[in-house]
Design a protein around this motif. Structure first.
Motif, PDB file in Angstrom:
ATOM      1  N   GLN A   1       0.842  -1.180   0.000  1.00 47.74           N
ATOM      2  CA  GLN A   1       0.000   0.000   0.000  1.00 47.74           C
ATOM      3  C   GLN A   1       0.882   1.235   0.000  1.00 47.74           C
TER       4      GLN A   1
ATOM      5  N   LYS B   1      -0.899   5.398   3.111  1.00 49.78           N
ATOM      6  CA  LYS B   1      -1.464   4.817   4.325  1.00 49.78           C
ATOM      7  C   LYS B   1      -2.003   5.884   5.264  1.00 49.78           C
TER       8      LYS B   1
ATOM      9  N   PRO C   1      -7.865   4.773  11.674  1.00 53.15           N
ATOM     10  CA  PRO C   1      -9.173   4.607  11.018  1.00 53.15           C
ATOM     11  C   PRO C   1     -10.193   5.631  11.496  1.00 53.15           C
TER      12      PRO C   1
ATOM     13  N   PHE D   1     -10.142  11.170   2.958  1.00 48.54           N
ATOM     14  CA  PHE D   1      -9.198  10.362   2.189  1.00 48.54           C
ATOM     15  C   PHE D   1      -8.004  11.201   1.780  1.00 48.54           C
TER      16      PHE D   1
ATOM     17  N   ASP E   1      -6.892   4.511   2.899  1.00 46.96           N
ATOM     18  CA  ASP E   1      -8.132   3.846   3.301  1.00 46.96           C
ATOM     19  C   ASP E   1      -9.128   4.764   3.998  1.00 46.96           C
TER      20      ASP E   1
ATOM     21  N   GLN F   1     -15.262   0.928  -3.637  1.00 52.74           N
ATOM     22  CA  GLN F   1     -14.977   1.151  -2.231  1.00 52.74           C
ATOM     23  C   GLN F   1     -15.634   0.061  -1.408  1.00 52.74           C
TER      24      GLN F   1
ATOM     25  N   GLY G   1     -13.615  -0.864   5.059  1.00 51.15           N
ATOM     26  CA  GLY G   1     -12.237  -1.024   5.527  1.00 51.15           C
ATOM     27  C   GLY G   1     -11.186  -0.739   4.477  1.00 51.15           C
ATOM     28  N   HIS G   2     -11.641  -0.445   3.286  1.00 53.87           N
ATOM     29  CA  HIS G   2     -10.702  -0.112   2.216  1.00 53.87           C
ATOM     30  C   HIS G   2     -10.993   1.284   1.687  1.00 53.87           C
ATOM     31  N   GLY G   3      -9.981   1.862   1.105  1.00 52.72           N
ATOM     32  CA  GLY G   3     -10.172   3.143   0.456  1.00 52.72           C
ATOM     33  C   GLY G   3     -10.752   2.944  -0.921  1.00 52.72           C
TER      34      GLY G   3
ATOM     35  N   ARG H   1     -10.260   1.943  -4.557  1.00 50.48           N
ATOM     36  CA  ARG H   1      -9.335   1.159  -5.371  1.00 50.48           C
ATOM     37  C   ARG H   1      -9.679   1.331  -6.848  1.00 50.48           C
TER      38      ARG H   1
END
Lengths: 114, 112
Positions: free
Chosen positions: A2, A5, A9, A89, A106, B37, B40-42, B44
């Motif tokens: 990744q 980062k 969260p 983001f 994320d 999306q 838990g993920h951005g 992609r």
């Protein structure tokens, strides 16, 4: 692997205080960095950006700081407001080689409590 | 006002069916992107295009295809929908050499 980062969260702050959202990247070729804000059931919206030739960019309550040696950027929101509660983001791009293609982190969910 | 729209906003389909998600922008942008999306993920990147007749694979392109026949539209096709493709899909556009992307409202796709 990744390349962008966002290690936190979630973040919770009190209204009126400073919110600091962090982002780390691994690709030293990135030359343009952006922050987007996303509310539930909506698409992300552009918030603020910074070129790699700068170390700071301000827009009203929002300031982005870039530390190239540490490959780290942060978004400061001062003062924080309840309407700032959203997912943030971080994104990075190689603007002059990839013509606008970005890699996203994320996301960090910010909650501003009244 | 210029905008970017996606349709449908919600879609439920069965495993194995072909599905096409529409994206239409009136910004006259050269660049268009498709992301997914997941929790838990951005965001992609699935596919992207720098102009008419140009398409490129992103990091999660398997099982998806796009075509760009005009500036305004970049439809995303799932050739044979799989449950792993249940996700929220976002389309975005940007000017060439500009980093800021304008996103559509998203399409929530459920594959049963």
């Amino acid at each position: 692997d990744q390349q962008v980062k966002q290690n936190s969260p979630s973040l919770s702050v009190q209204e009126g205080r400073i919110s600091i959202l962090n982002c780390d990247y691994t690709n030293s070729m990135f030359d343009y960095f952006l922050w987007y804000k996303k509310y539930p059931a909506e698409g992300p919206t552009f918030l603020i950006s910074i070129s790699s030739i700068k170390d700071k960019n301000e827009d009203g309550r929002f300031t982005v700081f870039l530390n190239k040696s540490a490959k780290h950027l942060s978004l400061h929101i001062v003062p924080s407001q309840p309407g700032d509660s959203a997912v943030y983001f971080c994104a990075a791009s190689q603007l002059w080689t990839n013509a606008g293609k970005s890699t996203f982190g994320d996301g960090t969910t910010l909650t501003v409590k009244p | 006002d210029a905008e970017i729209t996606q349709s449908p906003r919600h879609k439920i389909t069965e495993t194995g069916r072909q599905v096409t998600l529409a994206c239409h922008q009136t910004w006259n942008h050269n660049n268009m992107f498709w992301y997914r999306q997941d929790l838990g993920h951005g965001l992609r990147l699935i596919h992207y295009s720098y102009g008419v007749q140009d398409t490129n694979k992103g990091e999660v392109s398997d099982g998806y295809s796009v075509s760009r026949s005009n500036t305004e539209d970049l439809p995303l096709t799932l050739e044979s929908a799989a449950s792993s493709q249940t996700s929220v899909y976002f389309c975005a556009s940007s000017e060439f050499w500009k980093g800021e992307q304008y996103f559509g409202p998203g399409t929530r796709l459920t594959v049963t």
